[in-house]
Design an enzyme around this catalytic site. Structure first.
Site, PDB file in Angstrom:
ATOM      1  N   ASP A   2      37.024  42.128  27.760  1.00 41.81           N
ATOM      2  CA  ASP A   2      37.842  41.886  28.944  1.00 41.81           C
ATOM      3  C   ASP A   2      37.111  40.878  29.822  1.00 41.81           C
ATOM      4  OD1 ASP A   2      39.819  42.221  30.922  1.00 41.81           O
ATOM      5  OD2 ASP A   2      38.599  43.735  31.920  1.00 41.81           O
ATOM      6  N   ASP A  62      36.109  47.477  31.212  1.00 40.44           N
ATOM      7  CA  ASP A  62      35.701  48.312  32.356  1.00 40.44           C
ATOM      8  C   ASP A  62      36.844  49.095  32.977  1.00 40.44           C
ATOM      9  OD1 ASP A  62      36.975  45.999  33.484  1.00 40.44           O
ATOM     10  OD2 ASP A  62      36.060  46.508  35.396  1.00 40.44           O
ATOM     11  N   ASP A  96      41.784  48.671  29.391  1.00 37.04           N
ATOM     12  CA  ASP A  96      40.980  48.349  28.218  1.00 37.04           C
ATOM     13  C   ASP A  96      40.810  49.547  27.283  1.00 37.04           C
ATOM     14  OD1 ASP A  96      40.454  45.742  29.258  1.00 37.04           O
ATOM     15  OD2 ASP A  96      38.943  46.631  30.581  1.00 37.04           O
TER      16      ASP A  96
END
Length: 908
Positions: free
Chosen positions: A189, A609, A613
């Site tokens: 990400d 995080d 995700d």
């Protein structure tokens, strides 16, 4: 829920989860909500998938092969026993094991023989019991102990400790430690993973005018707005860099037309959010700070920016907000709030003014905002704002578009009726609210755009560069627009100026197909002839004349992932060094990971995080969560958790490399250790009429995998190091050993089995021929075999130990000493077979000569092969090890300077 005759809607925003605190309220009216396994969240939660390491999967296939080998040994023994019994059926009355008649009581009585067919079955079952050591059941226990030890050192590693958040590395899954040393693809990400997720307001475009920090960088400085309230100073907690020209315009008043637009712009920033202001005390009793608490760092940054320009939000309730505008406190009624969702990608608020007028303020992503803006008005301003957004995105800033719309009384009444009906609906409330929001969010007048900087985390560019040197392909999956992602790609060294970029961005299926096929054709032209390698099928990389990068957006991925274009996308992506996916949804992230996993045997790692995700983390072979600003959803769903992206480098290059090398060797050693013992028992059976009697004491057979050889395996699996941390970090190419599976593969397995066969022959037949024709009893020669095999396997392990510590010495030599002690104790117990045998045998020189000869003859071929291989055909790890030795010698001699050789990364 009805309170005082008024119907209130309850939704997810009203839920108070465990650990939450209620603030800024005098009373609470609540209702207990059942949140058990029948809730939608729990029903939709399939749980984290069970993950098994690749090494363990391969090990299981080898164990199945050993199981067939065990069955073959048992079949050979039982068939040979049946043949022997059939040939010697007339002599069975004279043999101790198959005596057919019992005449001890004066009469003939049959016993201990059931015919060669039944005896064959009994022999087979007895063989399974005797040879069962071939299946290394203890290996699974040893592997778990080794993984616990490895996890302990990973957790205690100071390189993986984040001082900013005071968080240590977390090992949440103990069964895939070794997979960290074989990663080929990293899916990351961007926001909060590569960046800090700490937003800073940088510049704004208001009514077509660019108030950019780049234009007046010398004048910009961080300022704080403050006001006097009841003799005390009230100011925001965070300072914001402001544009001096824009600050002067806000202070000059809002009477003219330009001032009114600036007023509406900053009012939208202060009001269109879900921020709750908290007043906190400072060391100075006359100074109070306002801390803006909110769900999103973007909202916090925009609210602090509005406060810096004089629009300070100081109070929020469910029905109104209070904003201090340059010393004048104004109250606005919050008549409705449409929260942000991933479909609309915008949020809006309806404010009621004191003059009974109503205004709608909207903010959101440019892709969603420009579709609801009235483009028939102020066309030049819209074009100027689009230009400014492009320029902001090109330097890596996150952008939002701000809009406004005046509502007349009839429009407001119509919206209010629909909003109340939707918010109190018991069925399909979310869809109805989304429809109401979409109906009111149209014909919006553009006010401007904001630009927020999300800085890269420390060490991200260097980390990505190291990962790429190690042959790891890094894919970044982000929800940001393409220009922002490209800018971050350059600043993080993911993209370079020399790369050939393929950009796929289309709004229809056919256009997407054409762009993908054109990019694939260009990539084929750009590829040189492929090399022959020993990668897994489908994972071999070709030599690229020019590095290539693929940049694709979420809309294009919708068309690609839903039809037959998946194969073409994978072929193009596999040829690219870098892949950037922009504007992707959470499920698309998981789909991209699945795209790679289905078509290649390479190991994948996903790192993120936030809650968006989670699906990607669970889909990858290894999931890593970042303890960041967006809660702990990613951490709770991950296999490993840490505080910074840069920790990925020491995690993979150091601990991943060590874990894989250690466990790979440990598995092969356990196969060898058990097989050599079983083969000795098998050779003995061939000389004892296949009766499955054992020369090695039953106690020694049981203690072989418990005391004699178990501890050194575990100690070496936890502590041994083939290379130092510094060497592994300075030479990322060394990580390729794990990707090529050099520590554990089929070739090494069969070489180990060949070496095992030779060593078992030496251990068995040297004493057999040495004592041939002598009167030595079977217990004495059994003790010789026991001591020989235990010393042999421990010396075999000692030959491969690279980093000796006192614990390693104690475990290896202590096991040998413990074997002598145990054999002695067993032989001094009169009730056990072989009483005093070790003392009779060890008192002769022949015993010790046989022991020495066995060790030399058994280990000599392995020593020669090891010498030739390392001296004439060294691999990268062996070369680096020799460089380390030279470096240590130079330091001992007083010279501390040494230049590390460049380690090649052959495509083998």
């Amino acid at each position: 829920m009805e309170v005082d005759g008024k119907r209130l809607s309850l939704g997810s925003s009203n839920i108070v989860l465990r650990g939450c605190e209620l603030k800024n309220t005098n009373c609470v009216v609540g209702v207990a909500v059942y949140c058990g396994r029948e809730t939608k969240a729990m029903l939709n939660n399939s749980g984290a998938p069970s993950k098994r390491s690749r090494l363990e999967t391969q090990m299981n296939s080898e164990i199945i092969m050993l199981s067939f080998f065990l069955v073959a040994l048992c079949m050979v023994t039982s068939v040979c026993a049946a043949v022997w019994l059939n040939q010697n059926k007339n002599d069975l009355n004279l043999l101790p094991y198959y005596r057919k008649l019992d005449v001890s009581k004066g009469k003939e009585e049959s016993y201990q023989y059931y015919g060669w067919g039944i005896e064959m079955l009994f022999t087979f079952l007895m063989s399974v019991i005797v040879y069962q050591v071939m299946i290394p059941i203890s290996l699974y226990i040893s592997m778990e102990l080794v993984r616990v030890g490895q996890a302990y050192f990973m957790i205690k590693d100071s390189r993986l400790y984040d001082e900013a958040t005071n968080s240590r590395f977390q090992c949440r899954a103990l069964n895939i430690n070794e997979d960290l040393g074989q990663i080929k693809y990293v899916f990351s990400d961007k926001t909060g993973t590569l960046t800090e997720n700490k937003m800073e307001f940088q510049c704004a475009s208001i009514w077509g005018v660019d108030y950019s920090s780049a234009k007046t960088s010398l004048e910009n400085e961080q300022v704080e707005y403050s006001l006097q309230v009841e003799g005390k100073v009230l100011k925001p907690k965070m300072k914001v860099k402001v544009n001096q020209e824009l600050l002067r315009l806000t202070k000059s008043g809002f009477a003219n037309k330009d001032g009114k637009r600036i007023y509406d712009f900053f009012l939208a920033l202060a009001a269109c959010n879900t921020i709750v202001p908290l007043v906190i005390d400072t060391s100075d009793p006359t100074v109070k700070l306002i801390d803006y608490q909110g769900e999103s760092p973007d909202e916090q940054a925009l609210t602090y920016a509005a406060a810096a320009y004089g629009f300070m939000l100081i109070e929020r309730t469910s029905g109104h907000i209070v904003i201090d505008i340059h010393g004048e406190r104004q109250r606005f009624n919050v008549l409705g709030l449409h929260e942000f969702d991933s479909d609309r990608k915008r949020m809006s608020v309806i404010l009621g003014y004191s003059d009974n007028s109503f205004k709608l303020f909207v903010k959101g992503a440019d892709t969603s905002m420009f579709s609801v803006i009235n483009k028939s008005l102020n066309t030049d301003i819209i074009q100027a704002t689009e230009t400014h957004i492009q320029s902001y995105s090109s330097v890596g800033l996150r952008t939002l578009v701000i809009g406004m719309r005046d509502l007349n009384a009839s429009e407001f009444d119509q919206w209010h009726f629909a909003f109340e009906a939707a918010s109190t609906s018991m069925i399909g409330r979310a869809a109805l609210l989304r429809k109401v929001a979409t109906n009111v969010e149209n014909n919006v007048c553009i006010l401007g755009a904001t630009a927020i900087e999300d800085k890269l985390q420390q060490g991200v560019p260097e980390s990505i560069e190291s990962l790429r040197k190690a042959g790891i392909k890094v894919w970044v999956l982000t929800g940001d627009k393409q220009e922002t992602a490209i800018s971050i790609g350059y600043s993080s060294r993911l993209l370079t100026s020399g790369m050939t970029q393929f950009r796929i961005k289309s709004n229809n299926r056919e256009s997407c197909r054409r762009r993908l096929q054109d990019a694939l054709l260009m990539s084929r032209k750009n590829m040189a002839a492929p090399e022959v390698g020993n990668y897994f099928e489908g994972s071999s990389d070709s030599v690229v004349s020019t590095p290539m990068a693929l940049i694709i957006d979420g809309t294009s991925l919708v068309y690609i992932l839903d039809n037959e274009l998946e194969e073409e996308l994978f072929e193009l992506a596999r040829r690219c060094s870098v892949v950037l996916c922009c504007r992707v949804a959470p499920l698309q992230k998981a789909g991209i990971v699945s795209l790679v996993k289905k078509r290649t045997a390479d190991m994948t790692l996903a790192i993120g995080d936030g809650a968006n995700d989670v699906s990607m983390i669970q889909m990858a072979d290894v999931g890593v969560g970042i303890s960041g600003q967006e809660g702990r959803q990613a951490v709770m769903a991950s296999d490993f958790a840490m505080g910074q992206f840069r920790f990925l480098v020491p995690l993979l290059f150091i601990h991943g490399h060590w874990n894989y090398q250690r466990l790979g060797y440990m598995v092969l050693y356990n196969f060898y250790r058990n097989a050599v013992f079983v083969l000795i028992l098998f050779w003995y059976v061939l000389f004892t009429a296949f009766t499955l009697t054992t020369a090695i004491n039953e106690w020694s057979s049981m203690l072989y995998s418990i005391i004699y050889t178990a501890v050194p395996t575990i100690v070496v699996g936890i502590l041994d190091k083939d290379l130092s941390k510094r060497t592994l970090l300075d030479n990322p190419q060394l990580y390729g050993a794990g990707q090529r599976q050099e520590a554990y593969n089929k070739k090494l397995f069969w070489l180990t089995m060949a070496d095992t066969l030779w060593q078992s022959i030496v251990v068995f037949f040297v004493p057999l021929f040495a004592y041939w024709g002598s009167t030595v009893d079977i217990a004495s020669i059994g003790d010789l075999w026991t001591l020989s095999v235990v010393i042999l396997v421990n010396l075999h392990l000692a030959m491969d130990v690279i980093r000796w510590t006192w614990i390693t010495h104690a475990s290896i030599w202590g096991s040998v000493i413990a074997t002598f002690i145990c054999v002695t104790i067993i032989d001094v117990i009169p009730s056990l077979r072989g009483y005093w045998a070790i003392f009779d045998a060890a008192g002769t020189a022949l015993f010790w000569l046989c022991l020495l000869g066995i060790l030399i003859a058994a280990l000599l071929p392995r020593f020669v092969v090891k010498f030739v291989y390392q001296y004439y055909f060294p691999d990268d790890i062996q070369i680096s090890r020799e460089v380390e030795k030279k470096a240590r010698n130079l330091r001992v001699n007083g010279d501390t300077h040494i230049e590390m050789l460049h380690i090649s990364n052959p495509q083998r």
